[in-house]
Design an enzyme around this catalytic site. Structure first.
Site, PDB file in Angstrom:
ATOM      1  N   SER A  31      -7.925   6.403  -5.815  1.00  0.00           N
ATOM      2  CA  SER A  31      -7.722   5.370  -4.812  1.00  0.00           C
ATOM      3  C   SER A  31      -6.368   5.596  -4.151  1.00  0.00           C
ATOM      4  O   SER A  31      -5.342   5.662  -4.833  1.00  0.00           O
ATOM      5  CB  SER A  31      -7.760   3.985  -5.486  1.00  0.00           C
ATOM      6  OG  SER A  31      -6.973   3.057  -4.765  1.00  0.00           O
ATOM      7  N   LYS A  56     -20.483   4.260 -24.942  1.00  0.00           N
ATOM      8  CA  LYS A  56     -21.084   4.204 -26.273  1.00  0.00           C
ATOM      9  C   LYS A  56     -22.367   5.031 -26.380  1.00  0.00           C
ATOM     10  O   LYS A  56     -22.753   5.451 -27.462  1.00  0.00           O
ATOM     11  CB  LYS A  56     -21.384   2.750 -26.668  1.00  0.00           C
ATOM     12  CG  LYS A  56     -20.151   1.927 -26.995  1.00  0.00           C
ATOM     13  CD  LYS A  56     -19.994   1.751 -28.468  1.00  0.00           C
ATOM     14  CE  LYS A  56     -18.787   0.944 -28.905  1.00  0.00           C
ATOM     15  NZ  LYS A  56     -18.058   0.152 -27.967  1.00  0.00           N
ATOM     16  N   SER A  81     -23.407  -6.718 -31.500  1.00  0.00           N
ATOM     17  CA  SER A  81     -23.906  -7.664 -30.499  1.00  0.00           C
ATOM     18  C   SER A  81     -23.622  -7.098 -29.124  1.00  0.00           C
ATOM     19  O   SER A  81     -23.875  -7.715 -28.117  1.00  0.00           O
ATOM     20  CB  SER A  81     -23.213  -9.016 -30.663  1.00  0.00           C
ATOM     21  OG  SER A  81     -21.819  -8.808 -30.658  1.00  0.00           O
ATOM     22  N   ASP A 175      -0.143  14.108 -17.304  1.00  0.00           N
ATOM     23  CA  ASP A 175       1.113  13.736 -17.961  1.00  0.00           C
ATOM     24  C   ASP A 175       0.929  12.541 -18.901  1.00  0.00           C
ATOM     25  O   ASP A 175       1.633  12.416 -19.903  1.00  0.00           O
ATOM     26  CB  ASP A 175       2.167  13.374 -16.903  1.00  0.00           C
ATOM     27  CG  ASP A 175       2.476  14.560 -16.007  1.00  0.00           C
ATOM     28  OD1 ASP A 175       2.773  15.642 -16.543  1.00  0.00           O
ATOM     29  OD2 ASP A 175       2.383  14.417 -14.773  1.00  0.00           O
ATOM     30  N   GLY A 185     -13.096   4.704 -32.077  1.00  0.00           N
ATOM     31  CA  GLY A 185     -14.009   5.836 -31.867  1.00  0.00           C
ATOM     32  C   GLY A 185     -13.692   6.553 -30.562  1.00  0.00           C
ATOM     33  O   GLY A 185     -13.605   7.787 -30.515  1.00  0.00           O
ATOM     34  N   GLU A 207      -5.094  -2.026 -26.645  1.00  0.00           N
ATOM     35  CA  GLU A 207      -5.953  -3.052 -27.236  1.00  0.00           C
ATOM     36  C   GLU A 207      -5.548  -4.441 -26.751  1.00  0.00           C
ATOM     37  O   GLU A 207      -4.491  -4.621 -26.148  1.00  0.00           O
ATOM     38  CB  GLU A 207      -5.932  -2.961 -28.762  1.00  0.00           C
ATOM     39  CG  GLU A 207      -4.578  -3.253 -29.369  1.00  0.00           C
ATOM     40  CD  GLU A 207      -4.546  -3.013 -30.860  1.00  0.00           C
ATOM     41  OE1 GLU A 207      -5.601  -2.808 -31.480  1.00  0.00           O
ATOM     42  OE2 GLU A 207      -3.440  -3.037 -31.412  1.00  0.00           O
ATOM     43  N   GLY A 211      -5.287  -9.224 -30.483  1.00  0.00           N
ATOM     44  CA  GLY A 211      -5.744  -8.512 -31.679  1.00  0.00           C
ATOM     45  C   GLY A 211      -5.100  -7.155 -31.771  1.00  0.00           C
ATOM     46  O   GLY A 211      -5.749  -6.133 -31.583  1.00  0.00           O
ATOM     47  N   ASP A 213      -4.116  -5.251 -34.160  1.00  0.00           N
ATOM     48  CA  ASP A 213      -4.149  -4.602 -35.474  1.00  0.00           C
ATOM     49  C   ASP A 213      -3.918  -3.095 -35.362  1.00  0.00           C
ATOM     50  O   ASP A 213      -3.301  -2.488 -36.233  1.00  0.00           O
ATOM     51  CB  ASP A 213      -5.492  -4.857 -36.170  1.00  0.00           C
ATOM     52  CG  ASP A 213      -6.644  -4.294 -35.369  1.00  0.00           C
ATOM     53  OD1 ASP A 213      -6.949  -4.862 -34.299  1.00  0.00           O
ATOM     54  OD2 ASP A 213      -7.221  -3.267 -35.776  1.00  0.00           O
ATOM     55  N   LYS A 276     -14.391  -1.289  -5.397  1.00  0.00           N
ATOM     56  CA  LYS A 276     -15.828  -1.608  -5.296  1.00  0.00           C
ATOM     57  C   LYS A 276     -16.591  -1.290  -6.569  1.00  0.00           C
ATOM     58  O   LYS A 276     -17.728  -0.813  -6.523  1.00  0.00           O
ATOM     59  CB  LYS A 276     -16.481  -0.873  -4.103  1.00  0.00           C
ATOM     60  CG  LYS A 276     -15.647  -0.820  -2.828  1.00  0.00           C
ATOM     61  CD  LYS A 276     -15.269  -2.216  -2.350  1.00  0.00           C
ATOM     62  CE  LYS A 276     -14.221  -2.145  -1.262  1.00  0.00           C
ATOM     63  NZ  LYS A 276     -13.567  -3.461  -1.075  1.00  0.00           N
ATOM     64  N   SER A 307     -13.866   2.101 -19.657  1.00  0.00           N
ATOM     65  CA  SER A 307     -14.838   2.344 -20.729  1.00  0.00           C
ATOM     66  C   SER A 307     -16.208   1.719 -20.529  1.00  0.00           C
ATOM     67  O   SER A 307     -17.184   2.190 -21.125  1.00  0.00           O
ATOM     68  CB  SER A 307     -14.247   1.875 -22.062  1.00  0.00           C
ATOM     69  OG  SER A 307     -13.836   0.524 -21.967  1.00  0.00           O
TER      70      SER A 307
END
Ligand SMILES: *Cc1c(COP(=O)(O)O)cnc(C)c1O
Length: 323
Positions: A31, A56, A81, A175, A185, A207, A211, A213, A276, A307
């Site tokens: 972009s 996935k 889920s 870079d 994963g 993350e 959360g 962790d 878009k 992702s």
């Protein structure tokens, strides 16, 4: 269970051969607006445009295509889920084997329908009184199903690494590279490709702030467990990294960063308005962190892995119109 060897870049290469002609080689978008904003070159690897709407599919298909004759006949079981459920159901259908998906009773109807639509046999459980891992293990034992976890499996990790492999093959060394992080994963697989194809690239896992962790684990040197975090990034509501993903993350990743829900919503809006494309909250983690570091990225070549894009349109509209 016997401990399997950690995957290497050779396993990512083997996975990419299995995925050829089956998974989409997703586009890399750029972009002008983003490049001007950053004073840098930014490359977006768009796994929101992957089959079933997220990366996935890569890991699930790779894992299932390694089943032997007997495993294929009995089929696969997964508990999820979200995107892993749909990825396993679709992969099983393509490979002609039965799939059983254990989902919570209160999972969004859209996700239950999508999983059934791919031919998955859905088993519902009560998330407050029943243990899904136990249900999954019982089903596996009783029917001879093979259990495929969402991230902590060498074949899943190698499959997830193929997206980053494609990115580096297309745009050359970078870079800095930003990747969403749940159970790791995607990040561990991306790390194998990064260290093989662009060894000097800084690699960041990102993350949800609620959360962190992964950040705590990375910085303390051992896997930290947390309660299920409250965040709109439902693909990264994991409670801990995996025993296979953690050592690779620790060895190959530069740092683990976080992004707030408000930042994710802002990125969703930006992606829709300027580029878009529809990106689910979890898919925005990488770009949100890149924006935080913008001043330090001037003049650089930057990769951002988007992702996934699976968000209910109603929910999408609600989020992008909120302030
Ligand atoms: C599963 C998922 C993640 C996190 O992947 P891990 O391999 O668990 O780290 C990120 N984004 C999306 C869209 C996902 O579905």
């Amino acid at each position: 269970m016997t401990k399997l060897p950690l995957p290497t870049y050779d396993d990512v290469v083997a996975a990419s051969k299995r995925l050829e002609g089956v998974a989409h080689r997703t586009p890399v978008l750029t972009s002008r607006t983003v490049n001007e904003l950053f004073g840098a070159e930014v490359f977006f690897k768009c796994e929101n445009l992957q089959r079933m709407g997220a990366f996935k599919f890569r890991g699930a298909f790779n894992a299932l295509s390694r089943f032997d004759e007997q495993q294929r006949r009995h089929g696969v079981v997964a508990f999820s889920s979200g995107n892993h459920a749909q990825a396993v159901a679709l992969s099983a259908r393509l490979l002609g084997m039965p799939a059983t998906i254990v989902m919570p009773q209160d999972a969004p109807q859209m996700k239950v329908d999508a999983t059934k639509g791919y031919g998955g046999n859905v088993v519902l459980y009560d998330r407050y009184t029943e243990d899904r891992e136990q249900i999954g293990r019982d089903l596996a034992q009783k029917h001879g199903f093979t259990l495929i976890p969402p991230y902590d499996h060498p074949d899943v990790m190698a499959g997830q690494g193929t997206a980053a492999k494609e990115l580096f093959e297309e745009v050359g060394p970078l870079d800095a590279f930003f990747v969403p992080l749940g159970g790791g994963g995607l990040l561990s697989g991306s790390a194998l490709s990064t260290r093989a194809l662009s060894p000097d690239c800084a690699l960041y896992g990102v993350e949800p702030e609620a959360g962190n962790d992964g950040q705590q684990s990375f910085r303390s040197g051992s896997i930290v467990h947390i309660d299920t975090p409250k965040t709109i990034a439902d693909g990264a509501q994991t409670q801990h990294l995996g025993e296979y993903t953690f050592p690779i993350i620790q060895r190959d990743v530069t740092d683990v960063l976080t992004a707030s829900d408000a930042e994710l919503v802002d990125c969703m809006r930006f992606f829709a308005a300027r580029m878009k494309i529809v990106v689910e909250p979890t898919g925005c983690l990488s770009f949100a962190a890149a924006r935080q570091m913008k001043d330090r990225l001037e003049g650089k070549r930057i990769g951002v892995l988007i992702s996934g894009g699976n968000v209910d349109v109603q929910k999408f509209a609600e989020l992008v119109s909120s302030n």
